[in-house]
Scaffold this active site. Structure first.
Site, PDB file in Angstrom:
ATOM      1  N   ASN A 157     -82.470  90.269  43.982  1.00 31.98           N
ATOM      2  CA  ASN A 157     -81.235  90.922  43.523  1.00 31.98           C
ATOM      3  C   ASN A 157     -80.877  90.570  42.081  1.00 31.98           C
ATOM      4  OD1 ASN A 157     -80.589  88.314  44.499  1.00 31.98           O
ATOM      5  ND2 ASN A 157     -78.449  88.880  44.718  1.00 31.98           N
ATOM      6  N   GLU A 207     -79.936  78.346  49.460  1.00 27.71           N
ATOM      7  CA  GLU A 207     -78.816  79.211  49.064  1.00 27.71           C
ATOM      8  C   GLU A 207     -79.005  80.520  49.804  1.00 27.71           C
ATOM      9  OE1 GLU A 207     -76.415  78.113  47.313  1.00 27.71           O
ATOM     10  OE2 GLU A 207     -77.371  76.266  46.642  1.00 27.71           O
ATOM     11  N   CYS A 228     -74.958  87.902  46.329  1.00 28.74           N
ATOM     12  CA  CYS A 228     -74.602  87.092  47.504  1.00 28.74           C
ATOM     13  C   CYS A 228     -73.110  86.774  47.550  1.00 28.74           C
ATOM     14  CB  CYS A 228     -75.421  85.821  47.519  1.00 28.74           C
ATOM     15  SG  CYS A 228     -75.287  84.906  45.981  1.00 28.74           S
ATOM     16  N   GLU A 243     -76.389  74.100  43.972  1.00 31.31           N
ATOM     17  CA  GLU A 243     -77.058  74.224  42.682  1.00 31.31           C
ATOM     18  C   GLU A 243     -76.009  74.061  41.585  1.00 31.31           C
ATOM     19  OE1 GLU A 243     -79.031  78.128  43.245  1.00 31.31           O
ATOM     20  OE2 GLU A 243     -80.870  76.952  43.401  1.00 31.31           O
TER      21      GLU A 243
END
Ligand code: NAD
Length: 485
Positions: free
Chosen positions: A153, A251, A285, A465
């Site tokens: 994405n 993630e 996301c 992250e």
């Protein structure tokens, strides 16, 4: 030779065809047609990449933080010099508007590299003095060879979000971009070659997730693995690596709430919630795919949002006026349309959009376009309100008060992100504190400071992250205790 452009692996400083001569078709979502082919790597490619990374790692590690920062900044400069080429490659691979790739995705690639160049030089050891008895100091040592697996994405944006801290911390990397959007990673390999990055420091293997992706996950030489992608894939990876105690960062997906209180700044909130729902065709996301609105504002907010959503221009990603490009694949378009059917079966009322669209541009006739959809009247517990759709679809739900809003927000398996919109800042703080999410935005969405932790709770992932969190993930702490006696 097929005559199509070929996207090859980057191993030991060279671009090379896959050892098994296996290739996958690469499609342009806006046209629905194959434009190239990408390497489908196997165990032999992985062995070569691991060998190259192992050989390069001691020198990369001992080169020191300043030198590694220099390399990362050099790569950033090369990226900045090629923003247009990279943006075109990403728009062609993903169907995202070229203007978005040019203004957001690719500049962020350079920002990732520069940010972690700086982080390399600022990351420090801790010391714990024990009075007269001695001192502890805690080294942060790179793992050695690490794996970085990223989705389609935000292709190079998310790949560099992983490889930059991994390299900054002194690791050598095996990266695997998504087979659906591999072109910008290949251009990045060319950038590494142009910048003279030492061979083996970064290796990029292309191919199928269950094939080469799974092989990277299983490889004993790869000591840490950073993965961004779907929750189901993340669960599989976690199961695979558990017996080897590999360090793992995951993630994963989200079903994020945008929580709108009646006292919000109406125009600003409509604008923010619209962007949160449909940026990148809803394929981010962090997208706010459940819009929770205080009941007293619900009808007015819904009607204004429907009008704004209906005005979004779905079209050729290359056209400057396009707001919404194509979805990543025919399968993904069908999945999204399938969720719209499901929502209707579940009693939902589709207020706008939700149709397969044929844009005016002749070249886009066979492309994978879906008009952005808003749905209401769905029960909070139904599948359309619980499962990640990852497309241009958002649901609307009214709530009665603060407690109700928090209960609805938390009533999903995911816990990635949320946004809260209102002028009562005390209430916004309280709601932010009670929402189960790794990231909460108040009166904004996707405003990013790269120092902050990024990641989710519940089924949205494990670990964080960003900033020093990423530097810590890519290093192993080693405490050394020195006695004064
Ligand atoms: P995906 O899980 O299908 O694939 C992600 C990557 O994993 C790809 O490179 C793929 O080839 C690889 N892969 C697939 N199976 C594998 C396996 N068995 N072993 C190793 N690697 C494997 O996800 P996707 O469709 O590419 O991306 C969309 C998903 O990513 C959505 O769920 C979205 O929410 C999530 N995402 C999360 C974040 C975040 O920061 N939390 C960011 C972006 C996207």
């Amino acid at each position: 030779m097929s005559g199509l452009p070929e996207i090859r692996n980057y191993i030991d400083g060279r671009l090379q065809a896959p050892a098994g001569d296996q290739w996958l078709d690469v499609y342009e979502p806006a046209t629905g047609h194959v434009y190239g082919r990408v390497a489908d790597s196997n165990e032999v490619d992985l062995e070569q990449a691991v060998a190259a990374a192992r050989q390069a790692q001691p020198a990369w590690r001992t080169a020191g933080a300043e030198a590694r920062a220099g390399w990362l900044n050099a790569l950033a400069t090369e990226v900045e010099n090629r923003i247009e080429t990279l943006a075109q490659a990403e728009s062609r691979d993903t169907g995202k508007p070229l203007a978005l790739a040019r203004s957001m995705d690719i500049p962020r690639v350079a920002a990732n590299l520069r940010f972690f160049a700086a982080a390399a030089t600022q990351f420090a050891s801790e010391a714990h003095p024990m009075g007269d008895a001695g001192v502890n100091f805690t080294l942060r040592e790179p793992h050695g060879v690490v794996g970085c697996i990223s989705p389609w994405n935000l292709p190079l944006y998310l790949m560099t979000w992983k490889i930059a801290p991994a390299l900054a911390a002194g690791n050598c990397v095996i990266a695997k971009p998504s087979e659906l959007a591999p072109a910008s990673a290949s251009l990045f390999a060319e950038i590494c070659i142009a910048a003279g990055l030492p061979p083996g420091v970064l290796n990029i293997l292309h191919g199928h997730g269950p094939g080469i992706g799974q092989a990277i996950v299983e490889a004993p030489a790869i000591r840490a693995l950073s993965f961004t992608g779907g929750t189901r894939t993340g669960a599989r990876i976690a199961t695979t690596v558990a017996p080897s105690f590999k360090k793992l960062s995951l993630e994963l997906g989200g079903k994020n709430p945008s929580i709108v209180f009646a006292d919000c700044d109406f125009e600003r909130t409509i604008e923010g919630v619209l962007r949160a729902a449909f940026a990148n065709q809803g394929q981010v996301c962090m997208c706010g795919s459940r819009i929770l609105v205080e009941r007293s504002l619900y009808a007015r907010f819904r009607d204004a949002l429907v009008a704004r959503t209906g005005a979004l221009e779905v079209g050729d990603p290359l056209a400057p006026q396009t707001d919404q490009g194509a979805l990543i694949s025919a399968a993904h378009r069908d999945k999204v349309l399938g969720y719209l059917d499901l929502a209707r079966q579940e009693g939902g009322r589709v207020l706008c959009g939700g149709e397969a669209v044929r844009p005016d541009a002749a070249r886009c006739r066979d492309g994978w376009f879906v008009s952005p959809a808003l749905i209401e009247d769905l029960a909070p517990a139904c599948r359309s309100n619980q499962e990640e759709i990852f497309g241009p679809v958002a649901t609307l739900l009214p709530f009665d008060d603060e407690d109700d809003a928090v209960a609805l927000a938390n009533d999903v398996p995911y816990g990635l992100a949320a946004s809260v919109w209102g002028r009562d800042i005390g209430r916004c703080h309280r709601v932010a504190a009670r929402v189960e999410a790794g990231m909460v935005w108040v009166n904004c969405w996707m405003v990013r400071d790269l120092r902050t932790p990024l990641g989710g709770t519940k089924h949205s992932g494990v670990g964080r992250e960003g900033g020093f969190e990423a530097m810590r993930f890519f290093t192993e702490p080693k405490n050394v205790c020195v006695s004064y006696e």
